[in-house]
Design a protein around this motif. Structure first.
Motif, mmCIF file in Angstrom:
data_model
loop_
_atom_site.group_PDB
_atom_site.id
_atom_site.type_symbol
_atom_site.label_atom_id
_atom_site.label_comp_id
_atom_site.label_asym_id
_atom_site.label_seq_id
_atom_site.Cartn_x
_atom_site.Cartn_y
_atom_site.Cartn_z
ATOM 1 N N VAL B 4 0.855 -1.180 0.000
ATOM 2 C CA VAL B 4 0.000 0.000 0.000
ATOM 3 C C VAL B 4 0.895 1.235 0.000
ATOM 4 C CG1 VAL B 4 -1.767 1.257 1.267
ATOM 5 C CG2 VAL B 4 -1.774 -1.259 1.263
ATOM 6 N N SER B 5 0.599 2.171 -0.867
ATOM 7 C CA SER B 5 1.381 3.398 -0.875
ATOM 8 C C SER B 5 0.474 4.589 -0.591
ATOM 9 C CB SER B 5 2.101 3.587 -2.210
ATOM 10 O OG SER B 5 1.181 3.674 -3.276
ATOM 11 N N GLN B 6 1.053 5.614 0.034
ATOM 12 C CA GLN B 6 0.302 6.811 0.370
ATOM 13 C C GLN B 6 1.139 8.033 0.013
ATOM 14 O OE1 GLN B 6 -1.101 5.055 4.609
ATOM 15 N NE2 GLN B 6 -2.023 7.040 4.092
ATOM 16 N N SER B 7 0.436 9.090 -0.352
ATOM 17 C CA SER B 7 1.132 10.340 -0.629
ATOM 18 C C SER B 7 0.258 11.518 -0.240
ATOM 19 C CB SER B 7 1.492 10.418 -2.121
ATOM 20 O OG SER B 7 0.315 10.404 -2.916
ATOM 21 N N SER B 9 3.950 11.900 2.021
ATOM 22 C CA SER B 9 4.360 11.283 3.283
ATOM 23 C C SER B 9 4.213 12.278 4.430
ATOM 24 C CB SER B 9 5.797 10.774 3.196
ATOM 25 O OG SER B 9 6.663 11.818 2.807
ATOM 26 N N CYS B 23 -4.278 7.370 -1.371
ATOM 27 C CA CYS B 23 -3.911 5.996 -1.020
ATOM 28 C C CYS B 23 -4.033 5.103 -2.253
ATOM 29 C CB CYS B 23 -4.817 5.460 0.085
ATOM 30 S SG CYS B 23 -4.602 3.694 0.425
ATOM 31 N N ASP B 24 -2.972 4.341 -2.529
ATOM 32 C CA ASP B 24 -3.000 3.316 -3.579
ATOM 33 C C ASP B 24 -2.960 1.954 -2.904
ATOM 34 O OD1 ASP B 24 -1.552 5.750 -5.074
ATOM 35 O OD2 ASP B 24 -2.457 4.410 -6.553
ATOM 36 N N PRO B 25 -4.063 1.210 -2.929
ATOM 37 C CA PRO B 25 -4.074 -0.086 -2.235
ATOM 38 C C PRO B 25 -3.315 -1.148 -3.034
ATOM 39 C CG PRO B 25 -6.124 0.228 -3.416
ATOM 40 C CD PRO B 25 -5.332 1.501 -3.590
ATOM 41 N N CYS B 92 -3.792 4.382 5.692
ATOM 42 C CA CYS B 92 -4.671 3.658 4.786
ATOM 43 C C CYS B 92 -4.303 2.177 4.850
ATOM 44 C CB CYS B 92 -4.489 4.196 3.371
ATOM 45 S SG CYS B 92 -5.372 3.292 2.088
ATOM 46 N N SER B 94 -5.494 -1.893 3.180
ATOM 47 C CA SER B 94 -6.353 -2.645 2.258
ATOM 48 C C SER B 94 -6.321 -4.118 2.640
ATOM 49 C CB SER B 94 -5.925 -2.447 0.802
ATOM 50 O OG SER B 94 -4.691 -3.084 0.520
ATOM 51 N N GLY B 110 -0.419 1.105 4.730
ATOM 52 C CA GLY B 110 0.534 1.972 4.067
ATOM 53 C C GLY B 110 1.387 2.689 5.095
#
Lengths: 109, 118
Positions: B4-7, B9, B23-25, B92, B94, B110
Protein backbone atom coordinates in the motif's frame (compact mmCIF):
# COMPACT_ATOMS: atom_id res chain seq x y z
CA UNK A 1 -19.99 -0.12 22.02
CA UNK A 2 -16.41 -1.08 21.57
CA UNK A 3 -13.79 -1.15 24.31
CA UNK A 4 -10.34 -2.70 24.16
CA UNK A 5 -7.91 -2.51 27.08
CA UNK A 6 -4.23 -3.28 27.15
CA UNK A 7 -1.38 -2.02 29.34
CA UNK A 8 0.18 1.25 28.28
CA UNK A 9 3.79 0.22 28.74
CA UNK A 10 5.84 -2.84 29.65
CA UNK A 11 9.55 -3.42 30.15
CA UNK A 12 11.37 -6.72 29.62
CA UNK A 13 14.93 -8.00 29.33
CA UNK A 14 16.64 -9.21 26.18
CA UNK A 15 16.39 -12.99 25.92
CA UNK A 16 13.44 -13.22 28.30
CA UNK A 17 9.71 -13.85 27.72
CA UNK A 18 6.93 -11.26 27.94
CA UNK A 19 3.15 -11.59 27.83
CA UNK A 20 0.99 -8.67 26.71
CA UNK A 21 -2.65 -8.97 27.73
CA UNK A 22 -5.71 -7.58 25.99
CA UNK A 23 -9.32 -7.58 27.13
CA UNK A 24 -12.21 -6.54 24.96
CA UNK A 25 -15.91 -5.78 25.09
CA UNK A 26 -17.32 -5.36 21.62
CA UNK A 27 -20.78 -5.49 20.07
CA UNK A 28 -19.56 -7.91 17.43
CA UNK A 29 -16.63 -10.25 17.08
CA UNK A 30 -15.07 -11.65 13.96
CA UNK A 31 -11.53 -12.30 15.10
CA UNK A 32 -8.76 -10.77 17.17
CA UNK A 33 -5.61 -9.38 15.61
CA UNK A 34 -2.24 -8.37 16.96
CA UNK A 35 -0.16 -5.82 15.09
CA UNK A 36 3.37 -4.54 15.72
CA UNK A 37 4.16 -0.90 15.17
CA UNK A 38 7.67 0.54 15.36
CA UNK A 39 7.92 4.25 16.07
CA UNK A 40 7.14 6.29 12.99
CA UNK A 41 6.14 3.26 10.94
CA UNK A 42 2.87 1.64 9.89
CA UNK A 43 1.45 -1.34 11.81
CA UNK A 44 2.39 -4.78 10.53
CA UNK A 45 0.34 -7.93 11.03
CA UNK A 46 1.52 -10.45 13.64
CA UNK A 47 -1.32 -12.85 14.34
CA UNK A 48 -5.00 -13.63 14.08
CA UNK A 49 -7.25 -15.70 16.37
CA UNK A 50 -10.89 -16.48 15.74
CA UNK A 51 -11.20 -19.72 17.73
CA UNK A 52 -10.23 -20.29 21.35
CA UNK A 53 -6.72 -21.48 21.95
CA UNK A 54 -3.11 -20.78 21.15
CA UNK A 55 -1.67 -19.91 17.77
CA UNK A 56 2.11 -20.21 17.54
CA UNK A 57 4.28 -18.55 14.94
CA UNK A 58 7.99 -18.68 15.62
CA UNK A 59 8.92 -16.59 18.65
CA UNK A 60 5.42 -15.12 18.82
CA UNK A 61 2.25 -16.83 20.08
CA UNK A 62 -1.24 -15.50 20.55
CA UNK A 63 -4.01 -16.86 22.74
CA UNK A 64 -7.75 -16.22 22.69
CA UNK A 65 -10.61 -16.93 25.08
CA UNK A 66 -13.86 -15.68 23.57
CA UNK A 67 -15.93 -16.46 26.66
CA UNK A 68 -13.64 -14.24 28.75
CA UNK A 69 -13.09 -11.57 26.13
CA UNK A 70 -9.37 -12.04 26.62
CA UNK A 71 -6.27 -12.45 24.53
CA UNK A 72 -2.55 -12.34 25.06
CA UNK A 73 0.51 -12.04 22.88
CA UNK A 74 3.54 -14.00 24.06
CA UNK A 75 6.99 -13.02 22.85
CA UNK A 76 9.88 -15.41 23.52
CA UNK A 77 13.66 -14.96 23.28
CA UNK A 78 13.24 -11.22 23.21
CA UNK A 79 15.49 -9.21 20.94
CA UNK A 80 16.22 -5.50 21.00
CA UNK A 81 14.37 -5.11 17.70
CA UNK A 82 11.17 -6.25 19.46
CA UNK A 83 10.99 -2.83 21.11
CA UNK A 84 7.79 -1.45 19.58
CA UNK A 85 4.12 -0.86 20.27
CA UNK A 86 1.87 -3.91 20.12
CA UNK A 87 -1.71 -3.23 19.07
CA UNK A 88 -4.62 -5.48 19.92
CA UNK A 89 -7.55 -5.14 17.50
CA UNK A 90 -10.97 -6.74 17.17
CA UNK A 91 -13.02 -7.08 14.03
CA UNK A 92 -13.56 -6.45 11.32
CA UNK A 93 -16.98 -5.30 12.26
CA UNK A 94 -19.23 -2.61 10.92
CA UNK A 95 -16.57 -0.02 11.66
CA UNK A 96 -13.43 -1.69 10.45
CA UNK A 97 -10.93 -2.94 12.97
CA UNK A 98 -11.30 -1.53 16.49
CA UNK A 99 -7.86 -0.97 17.95
CA UNK A 100 -6.68 -0.67 21.50
CA UNK A 101 -4.30 2.17 22.33
CA UNK A 102 -1.33 -0.18 22.11
CA UNK A 103 1.29 -1.43 24.56
CA UNK A 104 4.69 0.19 24.31
CA UNK A 105 7.25 -2.57 24.94
CA UNK A 106 10.74 -1.57 26.02
CA UNK A 107 13.49 -4.18 25.79
CA UNK A 108 16.48 -3.64 28.04
CA UNK A 109 19.90 -5.29 27.55
CA UNK B 1 5.01 -7.15 -4.93
CA UNK B 2 4.05 -3.56 -4.22
CA UNK B 3 2.40 -2.77 -0.93
CA UNK B 4 0.00 0.00 0.00
CA UNK B 5 1.38 3.40 -0.88
CA UNK B 6 0.30 6.81 0.37
CA UNK B 7 1.13 10.34 -0.63
CA UNK B 8 2.30 12.75 0.46
CA UNK B 9 4.36 11.28 3.28
CA UNK B 10 4.27 14.60 5.11
CA UNK B 11 1.95 17.57 4.75
CA UNK B 12 2.15 20.86 6.59
CA UNK B 13 -0.76 23.21 6.08
CA UNK B 14 -2.27 26.31 7.58
CA UNK B 15 -5.46 26.26 9.58
CA UNK B 16 -8.47 26.71 7.32
CA UNK B 17 -6.89 25.22 4.20
CA UNK B 18 -8.15 22.08 2.47
CA UNK B 19 -5.91 19.02 2.10
CA UNK B 20 -6.16 15.89 0.00
CA UNK B 21 -4.47 12.63 0.94
CA UNK B 22 -4.02 9.76 -1.48
CA UNK B 23 -3.91 6.00 -1.02
CA UNK B 24 -3.00 3.32 -3.58
CA UNK B 25 -4.07 -0.09 -2.24
CA UNK B 26 -2.55 -3.43 -3.13
CA UNK B 27 -3.75 -4.47 -6.57
CA UNK B 28 -6.75 -6.79 -6.35
CA UNK B 29 -7.70 -5.83 -2.81
CA UNK B 30 -11.39 -5.01 -2.71
CA UNK B 31 -11.50 -3.48 0.76
CA UNK B 32 -9.89 -0.17 1.71
CA UNK B 33 -9.82 1.51 5.12
CA UNK B 34 -8.76 4.91 6.39
CA UNK B 35 -7.60 5.36 10.00
CA UNK B 36 -6.30 8.30 11.97
CA UNK B 37 -3.62 8.03 14.65
CA UNK B 38 -2.97 11.00 16.89
CA UNK B 39 0.36 11.21 18.68
CA UNK B 40 0.59 8.53 21.35
CA UNK B 41 -2.91 7.27 20.64
CA UNK B 42 -4.43 4.17 19.10
CA UNK B 43 -5.82 3.92 15.60
CA UNK B 44 -9.21 5.53 15.03
CA UNK B 45 -11.36 4.15 12.21
CA UNK B 46 -12.59 6.76 9.72
CA UNK B 47 -14.13 5.13 6.64
CA UNK B 48 -14.32 1.81 4.81
CA UNK B 49 -14.82 0.96 1.12
CA UNK B 50 -15.77 -2.50 -0.13
CA UNK B 51 -15.90 -2.98 -3.88
CA UNK B 52 -18.58 -0.83 -5.48
CA UNK B 53 -20.79 -0.71 -2.39
CA UNK B 54 -21.62 2.55 -0.64
CA UNK B 55 -18.83 3.35 1.82
CA UNK B 56 -19.24 3.01 5.56
CA UNK B 57 -18.70 6.57 6.76
CA UNK B 58 -19.60 5.94 10.38
CA UNK B 59 -16.17 6.91 11.68
CA UNK B 60 -15.78 10.28 10.00
CA UNK B 61 -15.44 12.85 12.82
CA UNK B 62 -17.18 15.73 11.06
CA UNK B 63 -18.64 16.86 7.74
CA UNK B 64 -15.29 18.46 6.93
CA UNK B 65 -14.01 14.95 6.20
CA UNK B 66 -14.89 13.10 3.01
CA UNK B 67 -13.40 10.28 0.99
CA UNK B 68 -13.77 8.83 -2.45
CA UNK B 69 -12.59 5.71 -4.16
CA UNK B 70 -12.39 5.03 -7.87
CA UNK B 71 -13.61 1.49 -8.42
CA UNK B 72 -11.28 -0.83 -6.57
CA UNK B 73 -8.21 1.36 -6.87
CA UNK B 74 -7.07 4.74 -5.64
CA UNK B 75 -8.77 6.50 -2.74
CA UNK B 76 -8.52 10.12 -1.64
CA UNK B 77 -9.32 11.49 1.80
CA UNK B 78 -10.19 15.18 1.80
CA UNK B 79 -10.21 17.39 4.86
CA UNK B 80 -11.77 20.81 4.36
CA UNK B 81 -11.07 23.88 6.48
CA UNK B 82 -8.41 22.04 8.47
CA UNK B 83 -8.14 22.59 12.21
CA UNK B 84 -5.17 22.04 14.50
CA UNK B 85 -6.97 19.04 16.04
CA UNK B 86 -6.76 17.36 12.63
CA UNK B 87 -2.99 16.99 13.05
CA UNK B 88 -2.27 13.26 13.04
CA UNK B 89 -0.93 10.43 10.95
CA UNK B 90 -3.54 9.23 8.46
CA UNK B 91 -3.14 5.54 7.66
CA UNK B 92 -4.67 3.66 4.79
CA UNK B 93 -5.04 -0.13 4.75
CA UNK B 94 -6.35 -2.65 2.26
CA UNK B 95 -7.44 -6.25 2.51
CA UNK B 96 -8.41 -8.87 0.01
CA UNK B 97 -11.91 -9.74 1.16
CA UNK B 98 -13.33 -7.04 3.40
CA UNK B 99 -15.96 -7.56 6.06
CA UNK B 100 -17.90 -10.40 4.48
CA UNK B 101 -15.03 -12.57 3.37
CA UNK B 102 -14.27 -16.01 4.80
CA UNK B 103 -10.62 -15.26 5.31
CA UNK B 104 -9.10 -13.49 8.25
CA UNK B 105 -9.09 -10.17 6.46
CA UNK B 106 -5.54 -9.23 7.32
CA UNK B 107 -5.16 -5.54 6.68
CA UNK B 108 -2.00 -4.30 5.04
CA UNK B 109 -1.11 -0.77 6.05
CA UNK B 110 0.53 1.97 4.07
CA UNK B 111 3.30 4.14 5.56
CA UNK B 112 0.84 6.91 6.41
CA UNK B 113 0.65 10.64 5.78
CA UNK B 114 1.75 12.84 8.65
CA UNK B 115 -0.47 15.92 8.63
CA UNK B 116 0.49 18.99 10.61
CA UNK B 117 -1.94 21.90 10.80
CA UNK B 118 -0.34 25.12 11.98
Amino acid sequence: GQNIDQPTEMTATEGAIVQINCTYQTSGFNGLFWYQQHAGEAPTFLSYNVLDGLEEKGRFSSFLSRSKGYSYLLLKELQMKDSASYLCAVGPGADGLTFGKGTHLIIQP
Amino acid sequence: GAGVSQSPSNKVTEKGKDVELRCDPISGHTALYWYRQRLGQGLEFLIYFQGNSAPDKSGLPSDRFSAERTGESVSTLTIQRTQQEDSAVYLCASSSTGLAGPDHNEQFFGPGTRLTVL
